[in-house]
Design an enzyme around this catalytic site. Structure first.
Site, mmCIF file in Angstrom:
data_model
loop_
_atom_site.group_PDB
_atom_site.id
_atom_site.type_symbol
_atom_site.label_atom_id
_atom_site.label_comp_id
_atom_site.label_asym_id
_atom_site.label_seq_id
_atom_site.Cartn_x
_atom_site.Cartn_y
_atom_site.Cartn_z
ATOM 1 N N GLY A 131 0.843 -1.212 0.000
ATOM 2 C CA GLY A 131 0.000 0.000 0.000
ATOM 3 C C GLY A 131 0.872 1.255 0.000
ATOM 4 O O GLY A 131 0.650 2.185 -0.781
ATOM 5 N N HIS A 132 1.895 1.272 0.890
ATOM 6 C CA HIS A 132 2.816 2.424 0.909
ATOM 7 C C HIS A 132 3.537 2.541 -0.438
ATOM 8 O O HIS A 132 3.729 3.643 -0.956
ATOM 9 C CB HIS A 132 3.877 2.249 2.002
ATOM 10 C CG HIS A 132 3.334 2.221 3.398
ATOM 11 N ND1 HIS A 132 3.377 1.101 4.188
ATOM 12 C CD2 HIS A 132 2.740 3.184 4.142
ATOM 13 C CE1 HIS A 132 2.845 1.368 5.360
ATOM 14 N NE2 HIS A 132 2.433 2.624 5.360
#
Ligand code: PAF
Length: 313
Positions: free
Chosen positions: A40-41
């Site tokens: 996600g990051h």
């Protein structure tokens, strides 16, 4: 092969680095994180790399967003593997992260920081009206801590654009209001939630879960999707508004249909996408954020709160 990012540890190092970018008329995108980086990051970082000349990532486990009884000490701190992850993911691409800001607590909180709000001294930022409900109900000091540290980070990095994930829907609303009300000269970009194959939203806290609980937790998003399809069906049949209770009770009965799960739904709400006010009816075109927090068993004992949401249009 692109260069490895510079590691910047102090506010003054970031300011010097930033000044040079400004003098070169280069744009800066910023991805604030608490580390324990996951895909996600990396998707936020990829977006920033594509849209800016330079990207800064911060890795800082921010104490002021944890209450004294919460998991500040246990929160995963994985700096070495975070740095490796950034290099592995981006060194072979045309552009890598330019700088990683890894400040100490004393650098970010020069007046010190006590987790007990009643004993805190110094400057803090509250975004009233959108911080008290939903996550703020269970974690009253959380968004004050987030708004405070994000204000400091934006003040130091002064990015053109800052990137957040939709998974933390309320955090995104708080930050948008913070930036608007405090006249901060930064665009806020919100990108879709990245999910495991089974639909579970990616989160650093998933590291606390056994494989079995991770599998079962996929029902959180499946329930939200169920609610979304009820809403979409109603809209496609011509409804000018849909009762929130219809959508929410459908999701709850989906959750209850699994009698083997011992998950506890802490809240399930339909909120206005900008004000986060509770909605009795959802009007197509205005839409809603349907969000939930679910407590699931943590590996080795205790519980972990998982949050997720879906946007109804
Ligand atoms: O979403 C997070 O990881 C944190 O809340 C943030 C925005 C980095 C502030 O500490």
């Amino acid at each position: 092969m692109t260069a490895s990012p510079q590691i910047l540890r102090t506010v003054s190092q970031v300011r010097q680095w930033r000044l040079q970018r400004l003098l070169n008329r280069e744009t800066v995108g910023f991805v604030p994180t608490m580390g324990a980086l996951h895909a996600g990051h990396c998707s936020l970082i990829s977006a920033s790399l594509a849209e800016n000349d330079h990207t800064v990532v911060s890795i800082f486990v921010n104490p002021s967003q944890f209450a004294p009884h919460e998991d500040l000490d246990a929160y995963p701190r994985t700096l070495e593997s975070d740095l490796d992850k950034i290099n592995t993911n981006f060194q072979a691409t045309s552009k890598n992260v330019s700088a990683i800001f890894v400040p100490k607590v004393s650098e970010m909180y020069p007046s010190g920081i006590n987790l007990d709000v009643s004993k805190q001294k110094g400057a803090f930022v509250s975004v009233l009206g959108v911080s008290e409900q939903l996550e703020g109900g269970a974690r009253p000091q959380f968004f004050r801590g987030v708004a405070t540290v994000v204000s400091k980070l934006l003040n130091v990095v002064t990015p053109e654009t800052v990137y957040f994930g939709q998974k933390d829907a309320q955090q995104c609303v708080v930050i948008k209001n913070l930036v608007k009300d405090m006249l901060i000269n930064t665009n806020v970009k919100v990108l879709p939630t990245l999910r495991e194959q089974n639909g579970l939203a990616m989160s650093s806290r998933n590291a606390y879960l056994s494989t079995e609980v991770k599998d079962k937790s996929s029902m959180i998003f499946k329930g939200l999707e169920h609610g979304e399809s009820i809403y979409n069906k109603s809209v496609s049949e011509g409804s000018k508004e849909v009762k929130s209770s219809v959508v929410l009770s459908d999701i709850l009965s989906f959750y209850k249909s699994d009698s083997t799960s011992n998950f506890i739904v802490e809240y399930l709400n339909a909120s206005h996408p900008e004000t986060l006010e509770d909605l009795e009816t959802i009007v197509p075109g205005v839409g809603a954020i349907v969000s939930t927090a679910v407590r699931v068993p943590r590996e080795g004992g205790g519980e972990t709160r998982l949050i997720d949401n879906i946007i109804l249009k």
